[in-house]
Every structure is written in structure tokens, then in C-alpha cells.
Scaffold this motif. Structure first.
Motif, mmCIF file in Angstrom:
data_model
loop_
_atom_site.group_PDB
_atom_site.id
_atom_site.type_symbol
_atom_site.label_atom_id
_atom_site.label_comp_id
_atom_site.label_asym_id
_atom_site.label_seq_id
_atom_site.Cartn_x
_atom_site.Cartn_y
_atom_site.Cartn_z
ATOM 1 N N GLY A 216 0.806 -1.223 0.000
ATOM 2 C CA GLY A 216 0.000 0.000 0.000
ATOM 3 C C GLY A 216 0.839 1.274 0.000
ATOM 4 O O GLY A 216 2.068 1.227 -0.020
ATOM 5 N N ASN A 217 0.128 2.396 0.015
ATOM 6 C CA ASN A 217 0.780 3.711 0.018
ATOM 7 C C ASN A 217 0.913 4.204 1.453
ATOM 8 O O ASN A 217 -0.044 4.201 2.212
ATOM 9 C CB ASN A 217 -0.060 4.712 -0.782
ATOM 10 N N CYS A 218 2.105 4.672 1.787
ATOM 11 C CA CYS A 218 2.377 5.126 3.155
ATOM 12 C C CYS A 218 1.573 6.384 3.474
ATOM 13 O O CYS A 218 1.531 7.316 2.677
ATOM 14 C CB CYS A 218 3.866 5.418 3.286
ATOM 15 N N THR A 219 0.902 6.403 4.639
ATOM 16 C CA THR A 219 0.242 7.642 5.059
ATOM 17 C C THR A 219 0.848 8.178 6.357
ATOM 18 O O THR A 219 0.215 8.954 7.069
ATOM 19 C CB THR A 219 -1.282 7.443 5.251
ATOM 20 N N ASN A 220 2.063 7.753 6.666
ATOM 21 C CA ASN A 220 2.811 8.283 7.808
ATOM 22 C C ASN A 220 2.073 8.165 9.140
ATOM 23 O O ASN A 220 2.105 9.082 9.953
ATOM 24 C CB ASN A 220 3.182 9.761 7.570
ATOM 25 N N THR A 221 1.400 7.033 9.357
ATOM 26 C CA THR A 221 0.724 6.869 10.648
ATOM 27 C C THR A 221 1.736 6.541 11.746
ATOM 28 O O THR A 221 1.518 6.851 12.907
ATOM 29 C CB THR A 221 -0.318 5.732 10.624
ATOM 30 N N THR B 103 -1.570 -1.364 18.926
ATOM 31 C CA THR B 103 -0.355 -0.568 18.819
ATOM 32 C C THR B 103 -0.573 0.779 19.488
ATOM 33 O O THR B 103 -1.523 1.491 19.155
ATOM 34 C CB THR B 103 0.007 -0.344 17.338
ATOM 35 N N LYS B 104 0.296 1.118 20.434
ATOM 36 C CA LYS B 104 0.140 2.387 21.162
ATOM 37 C C LYS B 104 0.968 3.485 20.500
ATOM 38 O O LYS B 104 1.902 3.211 19.768
ATOM 39 C CB LYS B 104 0.598 2.212 22.608
ATOM 40 N N GLY B 105 0.616 4.720 20.773
ATOM 41 C CA GLY B 105 1.418 5.831 20.302
ATOM 42 C C GLY B 105 1.197 6.191 18.845
ATOM 43 O O GLY B 105 2.036 6.843 18.247
ATOM 44 N N VAL B 106 0.091 5.743 18.262
ATOM 45 C CA VAL B 106 -0.222 6.132 16.889
ATOM 46 C C VAL B 106 -1.283 7.225 16.938
ATOM 47 O O VAL B 106 -2.306 7.061 17.595
ATOM 48 C CB VAL B 106 -0.732 4.925 16.065
ATOM 49 N N GLU B 107 -1.021 8.355 16.263
ATOM 50 C CA GLU B 107 -1.985 9.465 16.259
ATOM 51 C C GLU B 107 -3.343 8.980 15.754
ATOM 52 O O GLU B 107 -3.412 8.342 14.703
ATOM 53 C CB GLU B 107 -1.542 10.562 15.283
ATOM 54 N N TRP B 108 -4.381 9.323 16.490
ATOM 55 C CA TRP B 108 -5.732 8.956 16.045
ATOM 56 C C TRP B 108 -6.041 9.607 14.690
ATOM 57 O O TRP B 108 -6.613 9.001 13.807
ATOM 58 C CB TRP B 108 -6.752 9.413 17.097
ATOM 59 N N THR B 109 -5.626 10.869 14.546
ATOM 60 C CA THR B 109 -5.938 11.600 13.315
ATOM 61 C C THR B 109 -5.315 10.923 12.101
ATOM 62 O O THR B 109 -5.920 10.865 11.049
ATOM 63 C CB THR B 109 -5.427 13.042 13.392
#
Lengths: 251, 236
Positions: A216-221, B103-109
Motif C-alpha cells: 500500500g501507500n504510506c500515510t505516515n501513521t 499498537t500504542k502511540g499512533v496518532e488517532w488523526t
């Protein structure tokens, strides 16, 4: 003093790539909290063999966190509840007596299940084969001062090179993207003079292969960075973007 | 360059550039909107400054040129978000994790950019219907001709202020605008720094800086539009 715990395991069983999988529930008792997660799996398999049942298939090799073979999605996280370790380095002391542990294979379209908990990660090999190497012979080990390399570049390169290609990044990614893996492989070579020569060609070839294989394409999550057992940094992805875009703009 | 836009990073670049362009537009938009609050402060009569701003935007040839580019920016950003999301869902595969994602520490937005984008788009439709279509003569609008100061002179033009003011007396509309602005703020907390990451302008030093700037941009834009809508309803 040794402590032992009793566990309920919910394990994904799937006979083959095209078969339909399902969860099976097993009980394992008297597991030492000093044992590793994979040793616990070995105990489960011995139990299954003694009951004339088929053992659970799972990937493993070195069992010291450097080969990248072990995988397993444990209780909602790749490589389980501990941070910065592979499944083989995960200890049973991270679990409590009476816990139910859900064990699943990596889930991603580019990583199809082969059997039970084993997925096909050949896609990563194909990406490496597309350009993740230095194509000239660099000879024997040179003197450390023969090619001066800034300390920071050497450190960043070494950090990127610690990627073991286990695929936890893809497993954690909501987009099934392999960008953290590819960026680590592009970065560790691009930062050193020997690898720099082919950096542009490498970035283009590896990204093209990654796209072709259906990642997939990275969305920097940043989920990949959190789950990476080797703490590969998200800034490698920025470097890959930089390498790729400047290579393309020069074409 | 030929096949740049067929590569994943190329498509992301389009999202990034169009997104940053839209942020730039929002800053211009917010500047003009802020005139709604400034009349009393700067000693003008109510609505004069805003009407002058609208007159400036409506008559400036540069704005006429940039308008279709802006429409293109919206189009690219929306169309590519759908293409990328569709590809990502395909890459993810149909099988979900039974034990969920812990997974913790991932922005909800960062994981909800599409829903937030859809909320902003829904707001945009209401917004265009409320104002833009009237100002462009697509919907009926008969504004009074008013006089206002314009670069030291006096100019006459449409009384856009009265329309804006009257629209914001409706509580329902104000709520829609506040929700739209908050969705925008959340969208930008991830979107802004992510755009720079995609261009390649990021490293371990700049990551925390960009995230702070991202939050500041989000608060200024999202907060700004929220405050203006609320102030119009409550105080004017």
C-alpha cells in the motif's frame, strides 16, 4: 524461584494457502515464566503431537532476534506485547496466569498465508533483489580510516541496517505498506560512499518493485515504527521519499 | 519524470503538494475572514473592512487566475485521496485481526484522515451553497450597494457583510461551521507534517519541530474559523 502459568491459546489454523482458516483453542499448563514465547509454542506442539494432532506451523530460525524469521501477531500487536523485541525474544513473564492469548499470522495482501501462522514473505526478497545491494565488489575489509565517513552517517546507516526484514511494519500498517522496510534498505546503503554510487537507481527500482507487488501507500501513521523490533525510524521514510523524488526529477 | 505519478510516492507527492496549497489558501481565507472581527478594533463601522476585503478578492485579477487552480487543488486532493485509500484497502487485504490493533502511540488523526476529510467535504458543500454560489450569481442574491474605505479611497460594492452576518444568526449553521472547523483542525494536525515527510523534508531533528508547527497551523486555522463563526453568532 520459578513461576509457572496456565494459558488458553487461540491459534489461527489454516491447512493451505487456498483453504479457509479458523481459530482453534488450546490449553497449555505449567509454562515457566522464564521460557520464551516460541518455547511455549514448542510445548504446545509437543502436546499436539502426543495427542496425534497436527502441530501448529510457525516460522522461526535463530531464536536470538537477528534472522527475521519469527513473526506472529500476538494479542493485537506484531511480535507481541513487549516493545523492540522479536517474538523469539518475547518472554512468558509478560503474560499472567489464566490469560487467553490470540495468535494470528501477519495479515496483508502481499503476505499470503502459506499454512497456519506462516506467511509468504517472498515479496521482501524480491524487493531486495530489485536493488537492495551494492553491485560492485568492494573487496576485503578496508582500513577504518581509508574512507572517512561522518560519525552521524555511519550511525544512521547502522541503525537502518539493523532491519531484519521480519515484516512487522507491513503487519502493523493499516495500509499494508512496506515503506519502512524499503526505506531502511535504501537508507543504509545510500548513507555510505560505497552504496551512494547506485543510490538513485536503487531507490527507483526498489520502489517500483514494492508498488508492483501490491504493497500500500504510506500515510505516515507511524504504527510501523512503534512495532518494529529494531526501532527503525520513520525518518528513513522521509529519506526514501527524498532519494526517490530527486532520482525521478533527474530523469 | 515520465512515470512519477504512477508510483506510490508520486501519488503521495500530489496529495502533499495539493494539501499544502490548500493550507495556503486557508490562510488567505482566514485573513479576510478575520476582518469580520476587526471593524470595531480598527475604528471602522461594522462590516466596512470585511466588505472591502470581499471587494478586493472579487476584483483582483490575480485571484481570478488562482481560482481555477484552487478548484484543481481541491479536485486533485479529493480524487487522489480516494484512489490511495482504495489501493490501501486492497493492499491491506480482506482479513482483519481478531485480536484487534493494540499498537500504542499512533496518532488517532493519522488513521482517520479519510473520515475527517469527508466531514470537511460535507462542510465545504454547505459552505459553497451558503456563500460562494450567491456571490458568483448562481443562486439569487440581491445585495445592497455600500460604501467602504478601500486603500485610502472610498469604493462601493456589494454588502457581503450583511449576508454573512445573517447566515451566522442561525444556530444550526453555526454548529455545522464549528464541526467543520474542528474536523479541519484534526485533519491538519497530521496532514501538515505528513506533507513535509512525503516531500522528503524531514529527519529526526525536524520531526518534533514539524509536529509542533503542524499543531500550531491546525489551531490557528481550525480555531480561527471556529472563533469567527461563534463570535458572529454571539456578539454581532
Amino acid at each position: 524461584m520459578e513461576k509457572t502459568i496456565n494459558l488458553t491459546l487461540k491459534v489461527w489454523r489454516q491447512n493451505g494457502p487456498r483453504e479457509k482458516g479458523r481459530f482453534e483453542t488450546y490449553k497449555v499448563n505449567n509454562i515457566s515464566t522464564d521460557s520464551s514465547f516460541l518455547e511455549m509454542m514448542d510445548i504446545l506442539n509437543e502436546q499436539l503431537i502426543n495427542e496425534n494432532k497436527e502441530p501448529v506451523a510457525f516460522d522461526h530460525d535463530c531464536r536470538e532476534g537477528i534472522c527475521g524469521m519469527c513473526s506472529l501477531y500476538i494479542n493485537g500487536r506484531p511480535h507481541g506485547p513487549d516493545d523492540d523485541v522479536t517474538t523469539c525474544q518475547l518472554h512468558m513473564r509478560k503474560f499472567n496466569d489464566g490469560d487467553t492469548i490470540t495468535i494470528e499470522p501477519w495479515r496483508s495482501a502481499a503476505f499470503p498465508v502459506i499454512k497456519d501462522l506462516i506467511v509468504n514473505r517472498h515479496a521482501f526478497d524480491q524487493i531486495i533483489a530489485a536493488g537492495g545491494y551494492v553491485s560492485v565488489s568492494t573487496g576485503g575489509v578496508p582500513d577504518a580510516n581509508a574512507i572517512p565517513i561522518p560519525k552521524k552517517d555511519a550511525d544512521d546507516s547502522m541503525d537502518a541496517a539493523s532491519c531484519i526484514g521480519c515484516g512487522a511494519c507491513v503487519a502493523a500498517c493499516k495500509n499494508g505498506s512496506a515503506m519502512l522496510f524499503v526505506s531502511a534498505k535504501v537508507s543504509h546503503l545510500a548513507l555510505l560512499p560505497q552504496g551512494r554510487v547506485e543510490a538513485a537507481r536503487r531507490a527507483k527500482a526498489m520502489v517500483a518493485k514494492m508498488d508492483e507487488l501490491g504493497f500500500g501507500n504510506c500515510t505516515n501513521t507511524g504504527a510501523c515504527e512503534v512495532e518494529c523490533p529494531k526501532s527503525i525510524s520513520l525518518s528513513n521514510i522521509a529519506r526514501l521519499n527524498r532519494e526517490f523524488l530527486s532520482a525521478k526529477l533527474k530523469d | 519524470m515520465s512515470n512519477l505519478l504512477t508510483a506510490s510516492i508520486g501519488r503521495k507527492l500530489l496529495m502533499s503538494i495539493s494539501g499544502l496549497f490548500l493550507i495556503l489558501f486557508l490562510f488567505v481565507h482566514l485573513t479576510i475572514n478575520s476582518f469580520l472581527l476587526l471593524d470595531g478594533v480598527l475604528g471602522f463601522e461594522e462590516g466596512q473592512l470585511f466588505n472591502a476585503g470581499v471587494h478586493f478578492m472579487g476584483t483582483n485579477p490575480l485571484i481570478k487566475i488562482i481560482e481555477p487552480v484552487l478548484a484543481l487543488g481541491f479536485l486533485v486532493h479529493i480524487v487522489y485521496s480516494l484512489i490511495l485509500t482504495f489501493q490501501n484497502m486492497k493492499a491491506r487485504g480482506p482479513q482483519r485481526y481478531a485480536s484487534g490493533k493494540k499498537t500504542k502511540g499512533v496518532e488517532w488523526t493519522s488513521q482517520n484522515m479519510l473520515p475527517l476529510g469527508i466531514a470537511i467535504f460535507a462542510f465545504l458543500v454547505v459552505h459553497i451553497y451558503n456563500f460562494y454560489m450567491k456571490m458568483k450569481g448562481i443562486l439569487p442574491w440581491e445585495p445592497a450597494e455600500v460604501e467602504f474605505p478601500f486603500f485610502g479611497l472610498t469604493a462601493t460594492g456589494e454588502d457581503a457583510y450583511t449576508m454573512v452576518h445573517e447566515t451566522f444568526q442561525n444556530l444550526g449553521i453555526v454548529i455545522v461551521y464549528v464541526i467543520g472547523s474542528i474536523a479541519l483542525a484534526f485533519h491538519l494536525t497530521h496532514g501538515f507534517w505528513s506533507a513535509f515527510q512525503t516531500i522528503g523534508w524531514n529527519n529526526n531533528i525536524w520531526m518534533p519541530r514539524l509536529k509542533v508547527i503542524s499543531s500550531v497551523v491546525a489551531i490557528i486555522l481550525g480555531g480561527g474559523f471556529t472563533v469567527i463563526a461563534l463570535a458572529q453568532y454571539l456578539f454581532f
